[in-house]
Design a protein around this motif. Structure first.
Motif, PDB file in Angstrom:
ATOM      1  N   GLN A  52       0.825  -1.210   0.000  1.00 35.08           N
ATOM      2  CA  GLN A  52       0.000   0.000   0.000  1.00 35.08           C
ATOM      3  C   GLN A  52       0.860   1.262   0.000  1.00 35.08           C
ATOM      4  OE1 GLN A  52      -3.302   0.109   2.718  1.00 35.08           O
ATOM      5  NE2 GLN A  52      -3.529  -2.119   2.720  1.00 35.08           N
ATOM      6  N   HIS A  53       0.192   2.405  -0.149  1.00 36.01           N
ATOM      7  CA  HIS A  53       0.910   3.666  -0.161  1.00 36.01           C
ATOM      8  C   HIS A  53       1.160   4.162   1.258  1.00 36.01           C
ATOM      9  CE1 HIS A  53      -3.385   4.650  -0.012  1.00 36.01           C
ATOM     10  NE2 HIS A  53      -3.025   5.713   0.654  1.00 36.01           N
ATOM     11  N   LEU A  54       2.036   5.120   1.368  1.00 39.91           N
ATOM     12  CA  LEU A  54       2.294   5.766   2.643  1.00 39.91           C
ATOM     13  C   LEU A  54       1.025   6.486   3.117  1.00 39.91           C
ATOM     14  CD1 LEU A  54       5.769   7.364   2.020  1.00 39.91           C
ATOM     15  CD2 LEU A  54       5.196   5.987   4.021  1.00 39.91           C
ATOM     16  N   GLN A  55       0.690   6.255   4.383  1.00 42.52           N
ATOM     17  CA  GLN A  55      -0.500   6.903   4.948  1.00 42.52           C
ATOM     18  C   GLN A  55      -0.097   7.656   6.213  1.00 42.52           C
ATOM     19  OE1 GLN A  55      -3.743   4.092   5.642  1.00 42.52           O
ATOM     20  NE2 GLN A  55      -2.734   2.674   4.248  1.00 42.52           N
ATOM     21  N   LEU A  56      -0.739   8.781   6.425  1.00 42.24           N
ATOM     22  CA  LEU A  56      -0.477   9.540   7.631  1.00 42.24           C
ATOM     23  C   LEU A  56      -1.126   8.859   8.834  1.00 42.24           C
ATOM     24  CD1 LEU A  56       0.758  12.173   8.781  1.00 42.24           C
ATOM     25  CD2 LEU A  56      -1.504  13.201   8.506  1.00 42.24           C
ATOM     26  N   GLU A  64     -13.136  10.564  -3.582  1.00 47.69           N
ATOM     27  CA  GLU A  64     -12.093  11.408  -4.206  1.00 47.69           C
ATOM     28  C   GLU A  64     -10.888  10.538  -4.538  1.00 47.69           C
ATOM     29  OE1 GLU A  64     -10.925  15.390  -2.497  1.00 47.69           O
ATOM     30  OE2 GLU A  64      -9.041  14.350  -2.263  1.00 47.69           O
ATOM     31  N   ALA A  65     -10.376  10.656  -5.762  1.00 44.42           N
ATOM     32  CA  ALA A  65      -9.222   9.863  -6.158  1.00 44.42           C
ATOM     33  C   ALA A  65      -8.009  10.358  -5.412  1.00 44.42           C
ATOM     34  CB  ALA A  65      -9.010   9.982  -7.665  1.00 44.42           C
ATOM     35  N   GLY A  66      -7.123   9.411  -5.079  1.00 43.37           N
ATOM     36  CA  GLY A  66      -5.890   9.774  -4.406  1.00 43.37           C
ATOM     37  C   GLY A  66      -4.819  10.105  -5.399  1.00 43.37           C
ATOM     38  N   VAL A  67      -3.599  10.147  -4.929  1.00 43.17           N
ATOM     39  CA  VAL A  67      -2.444  10.380  -5.791  1.00 43.17           C
ATOM     40  C   VAL A  67      -2.146   9.075  -6.523  1.00 43.17           C
ATOM     41  CG1 VAL A  67      -0.009  10.980  -5.871  1.00 43.17           C
ATOM     42  CG2 VAL A  67      -1.530  12.087  -4.195  1.00 43.17           C
ATOM     43  N   THR A  68      -2.040   9.144  -7.825  1.00 42.83           N
ATOM     44  CA  THR A  68      -1.770   7.931  -8.594  1.00 42.83           C
ATOM     45  C   THR A  68      -0.459   8.067  -9.341  1.00 42.83           C
ATOM     46  OG1 THR A  68      -3.160   8.802 -10.376  1.00 42.83           O
ATOM     47  CG2 THR A  68      -4.172   7.260  -8.853  1.00 42.83           C
ATOM     48  N   TYR A  94      10.217   5.436  -6.248  1.00 45.06           N
ATOM     49  CA  TYR A  94       9.975   6.867  -6.435  1.00 45.06           C
ATOM     50  C   TYR A  94       8.552   7.176  -6.001  1.00 45.06           C
ATOM     51  CZ  TYR A  94      14.368   7.080  -8.916  1.00 45.06           C
ATOM     52  OH  TYR A  94      15.709   7.020  -9.223  1.00 45.06           O
ATOM     53  N   PHE A  95       8.439   8.048  -5.021  1.00 44.36           N
ATOM     54  CA  PHE A  95       7.139   8.426  -4.485  1.00 44.36           C
ATOM     55  C   PHE A  95       6.777   9.833  -4.944  1.00 44.36           C
ATOM     56  CE2 PHE A  95       6.423   5.001  -1.558  1.00 44.36           C
ATOM     57  CZ  PHE A  95       7.672   4.611  -1.107  1.00 44.36           C
ATOM     58  N   CYS A  96       5.499   9.997  -5.157  1.00 51.79           N
ATOM     59  CA  CYS A  96       4.957  11.321  -5.434  1.00 51.79           C
ATOM     60  C   CYS A  96       3.974  11.652  -4.318  1.00 51.79           C
ATOM     61  CB  CYS A  96       4.245  11.306  -6.785  1.00 51.79           C
ATOM     62  SG  CYS A  96       3.402  12.824  -7.209  1.00 51.79           S
ATOM     63  N   ALA A  97       3.880  12.917  -3.965  1.00 50.98           N
ATOM     64  CA  ALA A  97       2.920  13.355  -2.951  1.00 50.98           C
ATOM     65  C   ALA A  97       2.347  14.687  -3.367  1.00 50.98           C
ATOM     66  CB  ALA A  97       3.591  13.462  -1.587  1.00 50.98           C
ATOM     67  N   GLU A 157      -1.569  18.473   5.168  1.00 52.33           N
ATOM     68  CA  GLU A 157      -1.072  17.114   5.057  1.00 52.33           C
ATOM     69  C   GLU A 157      -0.705  16.797   3.622  1.00 52.33           C
ATOM     70  OE1 GLU A 157      -3.965  14.333   6.328  1.00 52.33           O
ATOM     71  OE2 GLU A 157      -2.997  12.627   5.375  1.00 52.33           O
ATOM     72  N   ALA A 158       0.360  16.057   3.445  1.00 48.80           N
ATOM     73  CA  ALA A 158       0.751  15.571   2.121  1.00 48.80           C
ATOM     74  C   ALA A 158       0.219  14.158   1.944  1.00 48.80           C
ATOM     75  CB  ALA A 158       2.267  15.588   1.967  1.00 48.80           C
ATOM     76  N   PHE A 159      -0.372  13.886   0.784  1.00 50.03           N
ATOM     77  CA  PHE A 159      -0.908  12.570   0.458  1.00 50.03           C
ATOM     78  C   PHE A 159       0.022  11.905  -0.551  1.00 50.03           C
ATOM     79  CE2 PHE A 159      -5.027  12.834   2.519  1.00 50.03           C
ATOM     80  CZ  PHE A 159      -5.179  14.201   2.700  1.00 50.03           C
ATOM     81  N   PHE A 160       0.345  10.664  -0.301  1.00 47.37           N
ATOM     82  CA  PHE A 160       1.319   9.956  -1.123  1.00 47.37           C
ATOM     83  C   PHE A 160       0.665   8.979  -2.090  1.00 47.37           C
ATOM     84  CE2 PHE A 160       5.596  10.907   0.421  1.00 47.37           C
ATOM     85  CZ  PHE A 160       5.299  11.676   1.530  1.00 47.37           C
ATOM     86  N   GLY A 161       1.321   8.792  -3.220  1.00 52.46           N
ATOM     87  CA  GLY A 161       0.966   7.728  -4.125  1.00 52.46           C
ATOM     88  C   GLY A 161       1.621   6.425  -3.695  1.00 52.46           C
ATOM     89  N   GLN A 162       1.341   5.353  -4.446  1.00 53.21           N
ATOM     90  CA  GLN A 162       1.873   4.045  -4.080  1.00 53.21           C
ATOM     91  C   GLN A 162       3.334   3.873  -4.446  1.00 53.21           C
ATOM     92  OE1 GLN A 162      -1.306   1.338  -5.689  1.00 53.21           O
ATOM     93  NE2 GLN A 162      -1.097   0.446  -3.666  1.00 53.21           N
TER      94      GLN A 162
END
Lengths: 115, 120
Positions: A42-46, B1-5, B90-93, B108-113
């Motif tokens: 899974q992705h990083l979650q806060l 709502e779609a997350g970071v992809t 490589y992560f994107c947020a 808050e920063a939201f991260f992709g997978q």
């Protein structure tokens, strides 16, 4: 330079055991503090965050962390872990002086919980 | 709502080849970040966009890495030519930019997978 140190690389616990993961940071000013979790696949979650106010912050899934300014620490705790808490945990900081500053991460702690 | 992809989720390329990673942030998020985690090391900041502008690219390792965010929406990170040491995740947020509305505000920063890049 800013840095974050996580004391434990890999922690192995049995279910119901208590958890404390250490995090210390090095920065000369006011900081925001975060714990992120990455479950397998899974992705990083806060998990939780501290910006200001009460230094004891509560996050999701029963986790909490305490900011101790004098010790530059932000340790993560959970009274009783579950198998589903198996994941990698990251402590991170950034500086709030301007909007949107980047996070500085620790190396991460892998938690393995056996049922 | 779609997350970071992020696309692709995995990429295996040979040394010397080119790879382009893509990140679609959450709609309306002005801030977009790229991070990288090399195996066994910490997640490290690469660069930060505010809309289409590069706010901070101090973490970019060298000029083989090129990031763009045309139109302030999705972003691409190109590695050309790839080297073995570029392997990693490589992560994107992305995060909102409330600065204009509320002044200094912590969001808050939201991260992709993440994209796992393997250079062989």
């Amino acid at each position: 330079a800013q840095s974050v140190s996580q004391h434990n690389h890999h922690v192995i616990l049995s279910e119901a055991a208590s958890l404390e993961l250490g995090c210390n940071y090095s920065y000369g000013g006011t900081v925001n503090l975060f714990w992120y979790v990455q479950y397998p696949g899974q992705h990083l979650q806060l998990l939780l965050k501290y910006f200001s106010g009460d230094p004891l912050v509560k996050g999701i899934k029963g986790f909490e962390a305490e900011f101790i300014k004098s010790k530059f620490s932000f340790n993560l705790r959970k009274p009783s872990v579950q198998w589903s808490d198996t994941a990698e945990y990251f402590c991170a900081v950034n500086a709030p002086q301007q909007a949107g500053t980047a996070l500085i991460f620790g190396k991460g702690t892998t938690l393995s919980v056996s049922s | 709502e779609a997350g970071v992809t992020q696309f692709p989720s995995h990429s295996v390329i040979e040394k010397g080849q080119t790879v382009t990673l893509r990140c679609d942030p959450i709609s309306g998020h002005d801030n977009l970040y790229w991070y990288r985690r090399v195996m066994g090391k910490e997640i490290k900041f690469l660069l930060h966009f505010v809309k289409e502008s590069k706010q901070d690219e101090s973490g970019m390792p060298n000029n083989r890495f090129l990031a763009e965010r045309t139109g302030g929406t999705y972003s691409t990170l190109k590695v050309q030519p790839a080297e073995l040491e570029d392997s990693g995740v490589y992560f994107c947020a992305s995060s909102q930019d409330m600065w204009k509305i509320r002044g200094p505000t912590n969001t808050e920063a939201f991260f992709g997978q993440g994209t796992r890049l393997t250079v062989v």
